[in-house]
Enzyme design. Structure first.
Site, PDB file in Angstrom:
ATOM      1  N   HIS A  83      39.845  40.800  43.192  1.00 31.93           N
ATOM      2  CA  HIS A  83      38.491  41.279  42.960  1.00 31.93           C
ATOM      3  C   HIS A  83      37.729  40.228  42.165  1.00 31.93           C
ATOM      4  CE1 HIS A  83      35.434  44.342  42.700  1.00 31.93           C
ATOM      5  NE2 HIS A  83      35.306  44.105  41.410  1.00 31.93           N
ATOM      6  N   ALA A  84      36.462  40.105  42.398  1.00 28.70           N
ATOM      7  CA  ALA A  84      35.536  39.241  41.670  1.00 28.70           C
ATOM      8  C   ALA A  84      36.053  37.810  41.485  1.00 28.70           C
ATOM      9  CB  ALA A  84      35.143  39.876  40.350  1.00 28.70           C
TER      10      ALA A  84
END
Length: 91
Positions: free
Chosen positions: A15-16
């Site tokens: 994620h991210a």
């Protein structure tokens, strides 16, 4: 087609920031690398150079993912992406 399994080491999963680092590195490769979950058909795998695809995969901390590549440089490309996925980028 070359294939390896990697375990997501970042505590936030893919994620991210971890997804951005992996996608950026994949974009610099001459070989296309795909990612999927174990047991899923190879044709359902997603492009590793896409941050959105990596995040949509939903792979969390400690989860295994399957990386695939084909052609010249496939083994080296897989090794590079595997190393990034198996690094905790949150530390």
């Amino acid at each position: 087609m070359a294939e390896v399994t990697a375990t997501v080491a970042s505590t936030v999963g893919l994620h991210a920031r971890p997804a951005a680092l992996v996608a950026e590195a994949a974009g610099e490769l001459d070989t296309e690398v795909t990612i999927g979950l174990p047991g899923e058909p190879a044709e359902d795998a997603m492009d590793v150079s896409s941050v959105l695809s990596l995040m949509a995969l939903g792979a969390g901390f400690g989860q295994e993912v399957v990386l695939r590549a084909e052609g010249p440089g496939a083994d080296e490309a897989l090794a590079k992406i595997k190393e990034l996925i198996e690094t905790n980028h949150d530390a």
